[in-house]
Design a protein around this motif. Structure first.
Motif, mmCIF file in Angstrom:
data_model
loop_
_atom_site.group_PDB
_atom_site.id
_atom_site.type_symbol
_atom_site.label_atom_id
_atom_site.label_comp_id
_atom_site.label_asym_id
_atom_site.label_seq_id
_atom_site.Cartn_x
_atom_site.Cartn_y
_atom_site.Cartn_z
ATOM 1 N N THR A 91 5.394 -57.569 15.937
ATOM 2 C CA THR A 91 5.507 -58.199 17.252
ATOM 3 C C THR A 91 6.617 -59.237 17.214
ATOM 4 N N GLN A 129 11.004 -65.108 16.335
ATOM 5 C CA GLN A 129 10.086 -64.961 15.211
ATOM 6 C C GLN A 129 9.430 -63.580 15.237
ATOM 7 N N TYR A 130 9.246 -63.025 14.036
ATOM 8 C CA TYR A 130 8.613 -61.715 13.895
ATOM 9 C C TYR A 130 7.261 -61.881 13.205
ATOM 10 N N TYR A 131 6.297 -61.071 13.660
ATOM 11 C CA TYR A 131 4.960 -61.078 13.079
ATOM 12 C C TYR A 131 4.555 -59.640 12.778
ATOM 13 N N GLU A 187 0.971 -57.197 11.873
ATOM 14 C CA GLU A 187 -0.488 -57.138 11.804
ATOM 15 C C GLU A 187 -0.916 -55.745 11.373
ATOM 16 N N SER A 226 -2.372 -61.862 12.510
ATOM 17 C CA SER A 226 -0.925 -61.655 12.441
ATOM 18 C C SER A 226 -0.329 -62.555 11.372
ATOM 19 N N GLN A 227 0.637 -62.021 10.650
ATOM 20 C CA GLN A 227 1.334 -62.778 9.613
ATOM 21 C C GLN A 227 2.813 -62.857 9.979
ATOM 22 N N ASP A 228 3.340 -64.081 10.044
ATOM 23 C CA ASP A 228 4.764 -64.202 10.350
ATOM 24 C C ASP A 228 5.583 -63.707 9.165
ATOM 25 N N ILE A 229 6.703 -63.084 9.466
ATOM 26 C CA ILE A 229 7.582 -62.555 8.423
ATOM 27 C C ILE A 229 8.989 -63.095 8.629
ATOM 28 N N SER A 230 9.666 -63.335 7.514
ATOM 29 C CA SER A 230 11.030 -63.856 7.530
ATOM 30 C C SER A 230 11.931 -62.925 6.737
ATOM 31 N N ASP A 275 11.307 -61.078 3.139
ATOM 32 C CA ASP A 275 9.897 -60.882 2.795
ATOM 33 C C ASP A 275 9.644 -59.433 2.372
#
Length: 214
Positions: A105, A110-112, A114, A134-138, A141
């Motif tokens: 999402t 910012q990207y997440y 799930e 949901s886990q934010d991703i950078s 990662d």
């Protein structure tokens, strides 16, 4: 004493003689600084996206573009009743991927990610993403489907991609410059250590300058 004109002519011809020496001298594999021939590989063997985020599949090195202008992106395997935005049906170890495995999402910049109730789970940097969370991703990662990273990706953003490309190109240029300098030094050492060079050098040192110009 030896003829100074002869010594001077020999000295002036040294450059041409040096080229002949370089062309004809055999390469000694025991003392050579470089291999006989250097073939630089292409800068990249895989064309990576320049302007869009993507997932770099670690098992194949293949980049999977994340669709643009979408706020949600599904990942999984195609079936009669399911068509994911990113189809992983043909990746190595695809058996660990569920038909509806995960969803990315986008919220602003910012990207997440799930998990969608997959059989083998979704992991970000080796930490399980719990179903319904949901886990934010950078950029950079590690995203893995199933344990042991059997299906794994590195999440990349465009700015990070350009920075890495620029860094790679600079390292590549530095390497070529270093090799060129080493080759020049090797050629110089070969010429100056030759018997011919030493003989001409000795003749020049024996020239009486005052007598030469008188």
């Amino acid at each position: 004493m030896k003829n100074p004109w002869k010594a001077l002519k020999q000295y002036l011809k040294l450059g041409q003689k040096s080229e002949n020496l370089q062309a004809s001298a055999p390469e000694d594999p025991k003392t050579s600084i470089l291999p006989p021939e250097i073939n630089f590989p292409p800068e990249e063997t895989v064309t990576l996206p320049e302007t869009v985020p993507y997932l770099l599949h670690l098992q194949s090195g293949r980049p999977l573009k994340i669709p643009e202008n979408q706020l949600t992106i599904t990942l999984g395997k195609t079936s009669p009743n399911n068509t994911p935005d990113i189809d992983l049906s043909d990746v190595t170890n695809a058996a660990v991927v569920s038909r509806k495995h995960a969803r990315i999402t986008v919220v602003g910049e910012q990207y997440y990610i799930e998990d969608l109730g997959s059989s083998n789970g979704t992991y970000v940097n080796n930490i399980l993403v719990k179903e319904g969370e949901s886990q934010d991703i950078s950029s950079g990662d590690l995203i893995a489907f199933g344990k042991e990273d059997k299906v794994a990706f590195i999440f990349k953003l465009p700015d990070q991609r350009r920075q890495e490309k620029n860094k790679f190109e600079q390292q590549f240029q530095d390497l070529k410059i270093e090799i060129d300098q080493q080759k020049r030094q090797k050629d110089l050492n070969m010429v100056t250590s030759s018997r011919y060079f030493q003989e001409v050098k000795q003749e020049i040192t024996e020239v009486d300058v005052d007598e030469f110009w008188s």
